[in-house]
Write an enzyme that holds these catalytic residues in place. Structure first.
Site, PDB file in Angstrom:
ATOM      1  N   ASP A  78      -3.201  15.475  76.311  1.00  0.00           N
ATOM      2  CA  ASP A  78      -4.393  16.318  76.406  1.00  0.00           C
ATOM      3  C   ASP A  78      -4.458  17.345  75.274  1.00  0.00           C
ATOM      4  O   ASP A  78      -3.467  17.633  74.602  1.00  0.00           O
ATOM      5  CB  ASP A  78      -4.470  17.027  77.756  1.00  0.00           C
ATOM      6  CG  ASP A  78      -3.298  17.968  78.011  1.00  0.00           C
ATOM      7  OD1 ASP A  78      -2.188  17.697  77.515  1.00  0.00           O
ATOM      8  OD2 ASP A  78      -3.488  18.976  78.717  1.00  0.00           O
ATOM      9  N   GLU A 118      -0.852  18.849  80.106  1.00  0.00           N
ATOM     10  CA  GLU A 118       0.139  19.868  79.748  1.00  0.00           C
ATOM     11  C   GLU A 118      -0.502  21.207  79.441  1.00  0.00           C
ATOM     12  O   GLU A 118       0.127  22.258  79.611  1.00  0.00           O
ATOM     13  CB  GLU A 118       0.946  19.379  78.542  1.00  0.00           C
ATOM     14  CG  GLU A 118       2.143  20.259  78.173  1.00  0.00           C
ATOM     15  CD  GLU A 118       1.809  21.334  77.138  1.00  0.00           C
ATOM     16  OE1 GLU A 118       2.671  22.184  76.869  1.00  0.00           O
ATOM     17  OE2 GLU A 118       0.675  21.324  76.586  1.00  0.00           O
TER      18      GLU A 118
END
Length: 354
Positions: free
Chosen positions: A67, A121
């Protein structure tokens, strides 16, 4: 190396993967990994794990998150000479591009390798894909050592600092602002708390040869009832970064002790969120030999990363990836060809030298 790593990174940047919207990128990576004949591939939610099974005496995790933070006018990849700009280019699609090339080309490593590409994350730790993997398939994460591809510009950043946030609420007594002397203004009382936080000299401890720099910062203030009311409560949110020679409990006790110098009966310090630190891990034989062979520079990781997760699982870990960490999450985020190729070379050394 079979790919132009700058172009390969640009291709990944152009597949948007803001936290919680990573499905397109994960699908792309899964297709590539499943096309390889030498890896066992598993998918848990939006997390991918690919493993060799060569019967080696040691297993290394190479991991990275898929991400990015939301773009800031930099959604599309732009290549200018040997520099690529775009959201996630440094944090950490450059690292993903390097890992994917290694997964596709290093088919006979001297250690067994587990590639862990995980989701979410960049948001609250409770949503982190590593936690999802640990709950559903802990066997996939077993290893002797781990390298996280967080941006370090191709050098080793050992361990990471822990982080915690507390809400400090001070009390007062309400009154009409026309008769303010009849009350106690809680917002005014926050002044002493803020003065203390600003004056604290934080430690710079050396842990296993690396110097960490702790920090104590006020990051939010709330309070107030109405424009004509002396407020009876006010809250400041305080963030603390602490070195890996302290546990969460020890760091929290230090914060409570310092704040206690200006707090009174009825005031409270409430823990909002905490994540432990991780020790450097440079004394692991694999890493010590790796540093000796390559002459890799080492420094402390001042931020928090998922090396702490692996440390909690009993797996020593370090950070090493392409890109300058100071440009991560900024509108000018970028990564250079030299950084990508330097990182690729040192990871090839880890995987091909006993």
């Amino acid at each position: 190396m079979t790919a132009d790593l700058l172009v390969a990174t640009a291709d990944l940047v152009d597949i948007a993967s803001v936290s919680r919207a990573e499905q397109a990128l994960v699908g792309h990576l899964e297709e590539r990994l499943r096309a390889l004949g030498h890896l066992e591939v598993a998918r848990v939610g939006d997390n991918l794990v690919a493993r060799t099974d060569l019967g080696r005496s040691q297993r290394v995790v190479l991991g990275g998150h898929t991400d990015t933070v939301p773009p800031d006018g930099n959604a599309a990849a732009v290549i200018d000479g040997d520099t690529l700009s775009g959201v996630g280019s440094a944090d950490m699609k450059g690292g993903l591009a390097v890992m994917m090339d290694l997964a596709e080309t290093v088919v006979d490593p001297v250690v067994d390798v587990t590639w862990v590409l995980y989701a979410r994350e960049e948001i609250e730790i409770r949503h982190n894909g590593l936690r999802e993997l640990a709950a559903a398939r802990p066997d996939l994460l077993r290893a002797d050592f781990a390298v996280l591809g967080e941006p370090t510009d191709g050098v080793i950043e050992g361990g990471c600092q822990g982080t915690l946030r507390v809400d400090v609420t001070v009390r007062g007594a309400r009154a009409h602002t026309a008769r303010a002397w009849m009350g106690t203004n809680a917002i005014h009382r926050l002044g002493a708390v803020l003065d203390l936080i600003g004056a604290v000299e934080c430690r710079r401890p050396v842990v296993e040869g690396l110097e960490y720099r702790e920090a104590l910062q006020a990051v939010a203030v709330t309070g107030g009832v109405a424009g004509n009311v002396v407020p009876d409560a006010a809250t400041v949110t305080v963030a603390h970064r602490f070195a890996p020679d302290r546990s969460v409990d020890e760091a929290l006790s230090w914060v409570q002790e310092r704040l206690g110098e200006v707090l009174a009966e009825g005031d409270t310090v409430e823990l909002v969120e905490a994540a432990p630190a991780a020790r450097p891990g440079l004394d692991h034989p694999l890493v010590a030999d790796w540093i000796r062979r390559t002459g890799l520079a080492t420094r402390a990781k001042l931020g928090w990363t998922d090396v702490a997760f692996f440390s909690e699982q009993g797996v020593p870990a370090v950070n090493l990836g392409p890109g300058d960490p100071t440009v991560a999450h900024t509108a000018t985020e970028h990564v250079t060809r030299a950084s990508l190729e330097r990182t690729h070379a040192v990871l090839v050394d880890l995987l091909t030298h006993s």
